[in-house]
Structures are given as structure tokens and as C-alpha cells.
Design a protein around this motif. Structure first.
Motif, mmCIF file in Angstrom:
data_model
loop_
_atom_site.group_PDB
_atom_site.id
_atom_site.type_symbol
_atom_site.label_atom_id
_atom_site.label_comp_id
_atom_site.label_asym_id
_atom_site.label_seq_id
_atom_site.Cartn_x
_atom_site.Cartn_y
_atom_site.Cartn_z
ATOM 1 N N ARG C 120 45.131 27.595 47.742
ATOM 2 C CA ARG C 120 44.355 27.591 46.347
ATOM 3 C C ARG C 120 43.345 26.178 46.423
ATOM 4 O O ARG C 120 42.230 26.101 46.060
ATOM 5 C CB ARG C 120 44.617 27.733 45.136
ATOM 6 C CG ARG C 120 44.913 29.309 45.010
ATOM 7 C CD ARG C 120 45.650 29.655 43.881
ATOM 8 N NE ARG C 120 46.409 31.030 43.822
ATOM 9 C CZ ARG C 120 46.903 31.789 42.941
ATOM 10 N NH1 ARG C 120 46.954 30.983 41.608
ATOM 11 N NH2 ARG C 120 47.658 32.676 43.223
ATOM 12 N N ASP C 123 40.330 26.727 48.240
ATOM 13 C CA ASP C 123 39.144 27.254 47.465
ATOM 14 C C ASP C 123 37.961 26.529 47.314
ATOM 15 O O ASP C 123 37.902 25.667 46.400
ATOM 16 C CB ASP C 123 39.598 27.955 46.358
ATOM 17 C CG ASP C 123 38.617 29.001 45.688
ATOM 18 O OD1 ASP C 123 38.352 30.158 46.312
ATOM 19 O OD2 ASP C 123 38.225 28.655 44.601
ATOM 20 N N SER C 148 45.697 33.204 36.191
ATOM 21 C CA SER C 148 46.049 33.931 37.351
ATOM 22 C C SER C 148 46.600 35.069 37.230
ATOM 23 O O SER C 148 47.875 35.112 36.801
ATOM 24 C CB SER C 148 46.957 32.787 37.894
ATOM 25 O OG SER C 148 47.352 33.066 39.220
ATOM 26 N N HIS C 172 51.923 28.662 42.484
ATOM 27 C CA HIS C 172 50.503 28.362 42.809
ATOM 28 C C HIS C 172 49.815 27.745 41.684
ATOM 29 O O HIS C 172 49.021 26.705 41.963
ATOM 30 C CB HIS C 172 49.663 29.796 43.164
ATOM 31 C CG HIS C 172 49.897 30.162 44.529
ATOM 32 N ND1 HIS C 172 49.574 29.582 45.620
ATOM 33 C CD2 HIS C 172 50.595 31.329 44.865
ATOM 34 C CE1 HIS C 172 50.037 30.264 46.886
ATOM 35 N NE2 HIS C 172 50.651 31.466 46.187
ATOM 36 N N GLN C 234 41.324 34.647 38.758
ATOM 37 C CA GLN C 234 41.559 33.205 39.160
ATOM 38 C C GLN C 234 40.648 32.456 38.781
ATOM 39 O O GLN C 234 39.702 32.048 39.324
ATOM 40 C CB GLN C 234 41.572 33.367 40.770
ATOM 41 C CG GLN C 234 42.751 34.163 41.467
ATOM 42 C CD GLN C 234 44.050 33.685 41.275
ATOM 43 O OE1 GLN C 234 44.115 32.700 41.868
ATOM 44 N NE2 GLN C 234 44.891 34.477 40.660
ATOM 45 N N TYR C 276 40.655 34.356 49.084
ATOM 46 C CA TYR C 276 41.076 33.109 49.400
ATOM 47 C C TYR C 276 40.799 33.064 51.067
ATOM 48 O O TYR C 276 41.371 32.245 51.795
ATOM 49 C CB TYR C 276 42.439 32.671 49.225
ATOM 50 C CG TYR C 276 42.552 32.467 47.581
ATOM 51 C CD1 TYR C 276 41.701 31.495 47.107
ATOM 52 C CD2 TYR C 276 43.446 33.049 46.865
ATOM 53 C CE1 TYR C 276 41.822 31.183 45.821
ATOM 54 C CE2 TYR C 276 43.592 32.805 45.256
ATOM 55 C CZ TYR C 276 42.653 31.738 44.865
ATOM 56 O OH TYR C 276 42.810 31.421 43.496
#
Lengths: 333, 333, 333, 333
Positions: C120, C123, C148, C172, C234, C276
Motif C-alpha cells: 500500500r 499505491d 480499510s 497493513h 481503502q 493495488y
């Protein structure tokens, strides 16, 4: 500042509320050919329903607000001028451009403020866009696009006396183009009947695209439809040398629902009363500014003539299937 | 499926990458009048740079991908047809509509797939809009608006050989209208030089609005500018009897910054390579589907001819300042 | 740079594709306890399926990518260190923080890059937010909120071996907080079983809120759910002294449909592979940068230990119903 | 329905305007310890400034609206009950929960409507979200998040008498949670002084996160800051078993500017008067509904007690660094 209202219908009520909200203006009288409507509005506001002549003769009344049916506008403007009143008149001046030009000439030497009710100029979104444009935030302007869809068509009986889509509906968008880009040189009109065949049978269109060409090469596009099932769609976009400006719709609320079916927002507010309620109020205060403080009128009778001239040019363009020059329409009378 | 690539320039490289990403297609040869460019691309992909004739004569090669300069397209399509290859050709077929009509006639009896590279049909946003339209999600369609602004104009040297804005740039938007609404009956073109006077000096325009009228009353509007300082602006809107569909730009990212200066989002992705990279890949797979699985080609040579005919009609409309019928252009040859 | 892949499952395939896309890295071998999976992936990439020991002993292989099941990570990292390979390892290092601390100690003196797969961080939305934050665009940061939600819970059989929500899913988000705000001093955990009672029966939670308190007064909030019916949710928000930054979801497409039922946009892309995919590719290139160009590794084994320590602290906080200090967890071994 | 207003300050003026807008209610008297303020408001509305006792004794007055300073609320509610008036009181009942419980007990047997001014319940966005939630549009609710940032902190002199952030500012958000999720069982409070050290020196915090835990496992999170440089940030999000609902900010206008610097929208409306003006008006009409039509009061004195109890629990939680049970606070007196 004492105000008399001509017309106690839907739009008259809106204006009566605006007069009430500005502490500088006071509604003192109302008149309407439908006596009952006048009485009802008078009662709501604790004022008198009076005759039109009586109002015009009353020297204690500073201003008249003309919100009666379109076919009375010209005569009332002339009467108001003669009576020495400040005049606020709903658009259009007249369905006849020739008559509007006469009235405009009459009003030219009037020493009181005379303002046309182009309410969209006072919509906070459009006026913010205009302010950004004038401030040069996107450089010099190039392309303008005005989208204006009604939620649903009016009754065909109304269509028949409306003067047609260009004069009745697109007149607001012509004025929006004048407001933002000034007067074009050429009008190219396209139109169809796609919403309701009865509108076509009545000799009108319900779906239209008009392109306005400007002397300096700028181009404006107006899209109209009598029907947008999701509500009143009122947007403006400008592309300039330094960027773009867009004014979007106002939504009923800011709630967003996300489910397996998608992400759903509220619709645009339903129609002009919802969308432009604030605009009507700001518009009225601008008129009061002109009467009380001597400020410039932000929507003149010439603006009214201009919008009508563009509508006339559009009618001719549609009829003849070709671009039509605007200038001759403005010197017609 | 073995593929040879004609043209090792920018768009050739994009296609080479797409060929690589579809496991069913294999790039086996490349050719380019610029021998160095061909060699470089060949080396990157571990393949051979060969002569055009050599490639066409090689019966192990199933398909050719024509991504060379526009003036070579017609001849290569004809050569490909003669050689019995499946053919994918970048738009346009030719700058001459007459020549394109000839080539189209030649290709008519070709028994292998022949596809034109109208990449925007494969953009996930536009294809989702098309799917919703076809599924009747907004009823019957009425108004279409295509906005297509490039971030910055190309060099004037390019403009001079481009065939003009309608053939070079708006050709994509003509195809988008055909894709969504089919072929119109009339084209009314407006255009100006507002971005760069040198473009005007070269006899071209850089700002344009074209209106397409359909036999059934539907109306489409295309807006083009060679310059949008905020990036590639590629949007489509359709109004229908049951609602509206709009496909908006893709942004560089989803970050929003809120400060006392305002609420700022990212810009649209910069240009066509960023916006349409996925579209190029999906487009290629659609061609492979046609060659390998016998599926219908989703962008035919007729689509190529149609877009050219609309561009030609727009040129005439602009020159003559009047609406122009499309039909004669399609039977010109 | 020659790379061997450990693990030919779903995430292994994603990484294999990323290796292929970076021209500087070449996948040369794959291994998996499921021999068939290894063979299949090997065939797709035209490489060999080999034994793990054989790969580790092959001095021509520069780097190993560990994408096998979590319980193999620690041993493989240690073996990779011993074999002198550059190491990329999927998170987490281990379900046991104690074991992770051992491995981290072992890797401390490794002279090759060692990177954890916190995708992440790569991202484009989150990295753009981080860049704006680091550039001081909103002044000094104060509040962080990480949302999330997974689209749907995994099978309960997976839940049972997952190590629990904090170690399996929120790990995460703990890393996202470390990435943006550094390490907190205190963890306060809340959690419930609202999505699926079987998850509760398995001793886990499926809905959680965790608050992280920082020594300087900043506060971060993480919200997790195993189920969001509209897709993978997200998002990150930061409030600072000069404004706010928010990174929103990516949607399936940009189409908006407006009907009498409302205004509907596409949903967020469905799950982590969709959201992702670009991040995995950028992540891999960052590892290649480290190996080939000697750049700093942007997600270290210490980051892996930190995230695990926060998960452990959250577990204890939930169990004991009180805020828990983080420091003791980091010096546990 | 005749109404007397207690308090002629900023919020008093807002309420006076709301009373005027509902045709069923009439403002007949005003009182204020600042005689000048009372006189000024009285003059604006053409009414009388009178003494508090005089008003309470006047049996022609149906209702009192308490908008005076917080320390007068309890006594005025009791006096209003004694005088048999319908009572509308601005929040909070009192800074002392004990005193609020007393007042609540006193009001329990009052046979006239008694309503607390939790204006946010009447915000069209939050009430639309609540309606969707109650209609089951996202199934059963799981997670609630309330974001509430003021544009700028009040003077420290105000902070010192405010009762602290939880009682003064977050009280609205506690009520929003009660409105949407009912009463929680546990409060866990976090807070810092990050905006202005003088606020810390005055013993208060300016940045806070509070987590509310519900008996059935639902979890609510409140985020507060005394400063959001981009304006009043007032949002609510709910995750449910079938989807999510979010109510976003209202923006100053809908204009979007796109330039090479990015895509910029207007900011949220600046503060509570701008954001909640419509809510105040709707709120007042709900009270009139209760008085005139006998409808249920939508924000009761118990709601006022509940919000205070949550604030008290938050204060204790922050002081003791642990989750705190709510129940004991509600039976304190």
C-alpha cells in the motif's frame, strides 16, 4: 422603499417573500387580474389588494415589481415609466421583439432604475463563475457551454402560448451567454421534438442545441431539453487560455449511499424554485441597491432586448436551416 | 497468432506492448522506414527488423499491425489484403476520403479480419457508458455531447501535414458519435483559431464546435480545443428519455487537499497515452478475439470511412458557413 | 538481475507479472510445495520449477522473492540471508513477534537489500498523499484516519490460521500509520464480531476500531471491517495545522448515471488485486532500484517488526480492555 | 403560538429569524441581561423588550425559547415549567450533569413540550442519512464515524468558561451518535492540545478522538478539532451489513476551476451559522409541530442529559486513561 407587486401567481409569491427578506424594502400593495389571488397574497402579507391604476397613481409607492403574465409586461413597463416608478420586470419584456424594442426606447430616458428579472445571473454558483472569469482566473475565454434541462415539460396548453422554446426557455440561456460572453454575431439553431409529440403538433420543439459565434472567434453552445428525469439540470462550463471553470448542479443533500448496486448521490434540486430561491432573493437586493444606493442595475432592459433578439434569430435559423446574423434583429424596429 | 508491426514510432511501441500482454499473440517482426527505430524496437522485443515486402511474403505471419505514418495506410491495407493477412490499422485510413473509399471497397471481400484503431471505443469508461446506453438504462437517447480537448497543441510543422483539426483530431470524436449514436444526416461546423495564431496562419483551426443532426431528431455536439492547460479532457454525456449518462475524466490520483485556498483534486491524466493505455490493450485483445475466435470486429473499415466522411463534411460546412448533408460524401467514389 | 520466486499461488503470480514488467529484472526459477502450481507458473513464464535448496545454492540468482505461506517466511528469510541473496518478502515476517524479532536480528547485518511487501505504500494515491504531507502542504499533522474494509470475509478455515484480524488484516493499516505518522506510543483496541458469528466462534473479530496515540499528541484511528458490500474501501485522511489531505477509493469507471432514482457512480474496484495492481508493480521496481542502483529500501524488515508489534499490542489491549504501551513489544525478544 | 425569546445574542437572533419564518409562530417579547441587546432585537422585530419575570407571568405567552448563556439554562427551564410554558432550550442543559439530572426530573412531569436545541438532527443531510438508516437501506448498522472540526478555535477566554471540549464542542457529536446509534455502554477518550498551547495552559484540549462502544458490538468514533483551515468540517459515515451511508459537507458553491495547478472546488461553508441555518429553521418548525399539533418532540431533555453524561464519561476516561462505563453517570443524582 415601498413596493407594489403586479401579479400574485407563483413567481409573484416568490418575489413577495424576497421583498420581505430585505429590510430596506416593504411590500405595500398587490394587484392581479385574478382578484382572489391578489386578496390571498395581500392577506398573507397584511397588505392591500388594489387596482393597477390606483397603484400607479400612488406617489408614495417607489417601485413596481411586474410578475404578471408576459403579455402585460410591455404595457406595465410603459405605465411604470410614465408614473415615475422604479421598475423590476420579470423576463421577457414581450414575445414580440419589435414591441420590446419600442418599450426599450421608451424606457431609455427613464430616470429611475429599470431592471429585468434574469434571476440566474444571481445564482451563487453562476455569479462565482462569472467573478472568477472576470478576475482572469482562466485567462481569456474561448468556449462556453450552457446546459439547461427542465425536469418535465409544461402542459401543451402552456406551450401553445409560450412563444416557443427559444423565447420561453432558452431565453435564460441566451442571457447567460450574454452575461458571460457578451453578444454574439451569429446564431445557428437546431431543434427537435423528442419528448412529447404533442409539443411538435403544437408547432414547437422540446429539444434544442444552439451555437453562438462571436466576432473574436469564441463559440458558445446551449443545450436545452424540456425533460430531465433526474431533475433540473443547470450547468455552465467555460474553457479559457489558462484553464476551465464549471458550475455544477446543486443536489438535494450531500448523502452518498454505497451498496452492491453502486454508489448513489442525491439528485439535483427539482426545479427552478428550489434551485434559484437564493438567486431570487439576491436579485431583489440588487434592485434595492440600485433604487436606494444608486448602484448600477445588473440586468438592464437592453439585456432583455438582447435575449429576445437571440431567440428571434434562433427561430429564423431553425426555420431556414442556416446560420443567422444577429445584428439586423437589434435594429429591427 | 504471429504478428508483424509496421511502424516503430510512439504508437508502434504502445501496440508492441499490447501484443506482448495478450498471451495469444506474438510479435515476430517489425519494419519501419527509419531503420534505426525498427532495430531498436526489434532489440527490445528480441525479434527481427525486416523489410515490408519480406514480411508480407512470409506466410507464417498471420496478421499485420499498421502503425506507420498516415500516408502509408492505404497502400499497406491493400498489400495486406493481397497477402491474405488479418489487418489492424491505426486511424485514419487516409487523409483522402476518395482513396479511403477505394481501399474500403478493396477490403470489402477480404476474408480475414480488418480492424481500425479507434481506441476510445475500448476505454473502460466509454464502453461502460455504451453498455448502459445499449441496455436501455436511460431509455431512448436524445442528446449527445462529446468534449475532447488536448493538453497542448502539436508543433505547427505537424499541423501542416495533419489534414486539419477535423480529420486529425475530431476524427476520434466523430467515431465516438458513430459508436454511440450511429451516422448523422447533417454536419454543421464552427471553428476558430484562438490558441495559436501560427495554426491559423497554417490554414487550420484549433478550437471547434460541430453539431451532428440525426434523421430521427437526435442531436450530437462535439467540442474540441487543441489546448486544455489542466490536461487531456475527454468526456461524454448522453441525455435520454429516462435519464442521463456521463463519462468523466480519469484523474492522476484520488488525493484531495483542503486548505484555506480551496479544495484541490488531482488533474486529469495528462494525455492519450496515460488515459488510453488500458484502451489500447483491450483494443488489441478485441482484434485477437476476431482473428483467433472469429468474433466480430468492433471497429470496421466502414467505421473508418464514416469518420472520414464526417470530417470532410465538417470541412465543407466550415468553408461554406452552412449545414452540410453527409450522404453524398459516402457515395463519393 | 535474476530472480527466483518462492510461492506460485495468487500473490506469487502477481509478483511474477511485476518481475516481467520491469526490464531490469528476470524471473529465472520458481518453487512451491505444490509442485503442480510451480510447474504451471514455470510453463507460463518459460522458466524452470526447481527445488528451494537448489535455488538458494545457485550463485547466478541475485534475489529471492518470498510469496509462499506465512509460516515459511522466517525460515526463508534466514536461508536467503545465509545464501547471500537480496530478499523481497511478503508481509508478515511471522505470526510470532518473537520469531520476527529473531529474524530481524539475523537480517540486520545482511549486506544485500531486504524489503517487506507493504504494497500500500506504493499505491499512487497513498504515496501522493505522503508526498504532500512530507512537503508540508498541510503544515504539521495532527489526526490520521485509516479506513480499510474488505469486500467480504475470507472462509472461516482461513480465519482460523490467520493469526486474527489485527495481524492478518489491520497489519497493513498499522504499517500505513507508521508510514505516515511513525510509531505510536500507545494502542487502544476495540473489536466486535458483527459480520459472521462463525468468525466469533473461531475466536476472532471481524469489525474493529483501533486508536494509536503518539508521544507528541497526534492521534491515529484505524477502522476495519471484513465486509463492505460495495467493494474494497481503502481511504486515508490527515488533518494538519494548515489543512487536510484525503486519499479516496478508485472506482471501476467514471460513468455517472442520473435517473429519477438518483445519481449513481461506479463502485470502488472490487478487492486488493484490482486496487493495488499498480502498487505491486511500483513496489517491485522499488526493490529493483535498491538491488541494482543501491537506493534505500522503502519498506524495511524493521517496518515489518513494527507492524507486528502494533498488532500484538492491539491483541493485548482488546483482551485486557485498556490502552497498552507499544515499547515493551519492540524489545521483547 | 406566541413566543418569548430569552437571549438576544448571536444564536438568539438566529432563532428570532426562524420564529418569523414559520407562519404559525409569532415572536412577542425578548429579554436579555444586556438591556441594549434586547432593545435592538426588539426594535428589529417590532416587539417589546421585557423583564424575564414579566414574560413568565404573562399567560398569553405560549412558549419560551431559551438562548441565553449556558449558566442560566437550568433555572429558566425550571421557571418555564413552573409557569406552564412550552420550552425550547439551547444545549447544554447545564455544565453540571448533576444539575441537569435535577432539571430533567423537574421537567419529567411537565405537560407542555420541552425540546433541546440539538440543531444538527435537523440538518437536511444528517436527517436524510438517518431516514435512510431507519429505512434499512444499508441493513443493520455496525460502525459510525462522526467528523466535526471547527474552522478556528474560540478565544481562550471562552475556552476557560466553556466546560471543556467534550461538554462544549463534542456534545453535539455525542448527540449525533445517540441520534443515529442510541446510547453506548462505554466511552474511551483521547485528547491533545495541538492547535494552541494556550488552550492547553487553560486545562483544555483542542484535538480529540472518542470511541463509543455499544452493548451489541457496534462502535462509534468521534473526531474533533478546534481548527480546520478550510472551514467547518461536519461529516458522518455509517457502515452497515448492506452498505454504507455518508453525509458530506456543504460547499460554498459548485464551481470547479481546472488549471495547470490542479482542479479546485469551493470550500465547505465557513461555520455553523452558514452550515446549519436551514437546520435551525427546520428545528424550530419541529418545535411548533409539537406545541401546535401535538407531535413528539424530536430532541428531548433526556437527549440533553444523555449527551452531558457522555461528555462527563469522556472527561473521566481522558483523566484516568481507560475506558469508562456510561451507566453510572446516568443515575448519578
Amino acid at each position: 422603499m415601498k413596493v407594489a407587486l403586479f401579479g400574485a401567481g407563483r413567481i409573484g409569491k416568490v418575489h413577495a417573500a424576497s421583498i420581505k427578506m430585505d429590510p430596506r424594502s416593504e411590500l405595500v400593495a398587490v394587484t392581479d387580474v385574478m382578484q382572489e389571488a391578489a386578496e390571498a397574497l395581500a392577506q398573507d402579507h397584511g397588505i392591500e389588494a388594489r387596482g393597477a391604476d390606483d397603484i400607479l397613481a400612488d406617489t408614495s409607492i417607489d417601485a413596481i415589481l411586474i410578475a404578471s403574465s408576459t403579455n402585460t409586461h410591455s404595457d406595465l413597463i410603459e405605465a411604470g415609466v410614465k408614473a415615475g416608478k422604479a421598475i423590476f420586470c420579470e423576463k421577457p419584456i414581450d414575445l414580440s421583439l419589435e414591441r420590446a424594442l419600442q418599450v426599450s426606447a421608451t424606457a431609455a430616458n427613464h430616470d429611475k432604475p429599470m431592471m429585468m428579472g434574469f434571476n440566474r445571473r444571481f445564482d451563487p454558483n453562476f455569479s462565482a463563475l462569472k467573478a472568477a472569469l472576470d478576475a482572469g482566473e482562466i485567462g481569456s475565454s474561448e468556449l462556453l457551454s450552457v446546459t439547461s434541462y427542465d425536469p418535465a415539460p409544461p402542459p401543451v396548453s402552456y406551450i401553445k402560448v409560450s412563444g416557443g422554446l427559444y423565447r420561453d426557455m432558452m431565453i435564460h440561456d441566451f442571457d447567460m451567454c450574454s452575461f458571460l460572453f457578451g453578444m454574439p454575431t451569429t446564431v445557428t439553431a437546431h431543434g427537435s421534438c423528442l419528448v412529447d409529440p404533442e409539443i411538435g403538433a403544437a408547432g414547437d420543439i422540446d429539444t434544442a442545441v444552439v451555437v453562438l459565434s462571436y466576432a473574436d472567434g469564441r463559440i458558445a453552445t446551449i443545450r436545452n431539453s424540456r425533460r430531465a428525469p433526474y431533475g433540473y439540470d443547470q450547468r455552465v462550463e467555460v474553457l479559457g487560455s489558462g484553464g476551465a471553470l464549471a458550475a455544477d448542479n446543486e443536489l438535494e443533500n450531500t448523502v452518498v449511499k454505497s451498496t452492491s448496486a453502486g454508489v448513489t448521490s442525491a439528485k439535483p434540486v427539482y426545479f427552478f424554485l428550489e434551485r434559484y430561491m437564493r438567486a431570487f432573493s439576491i436579485e431583489w437586493s440588487a434592485f434595492v441597491d440600485a433604487v436606494v444606493d444608486g448602484k448600477a442595475v445588473p440586468a438592464t432592459i437592453q439585456d432583455g432586448v438582447n435575449a429576445l433578439a437571440l431567440a428571434e434569430a434562433a427561430n429564423r435559423s431553425l426555420a431556414e436551416g442556416r446560420p443567422v446574423e444577429v445584428a439586423p434583429f437589434l435594429s429591427e424596429a
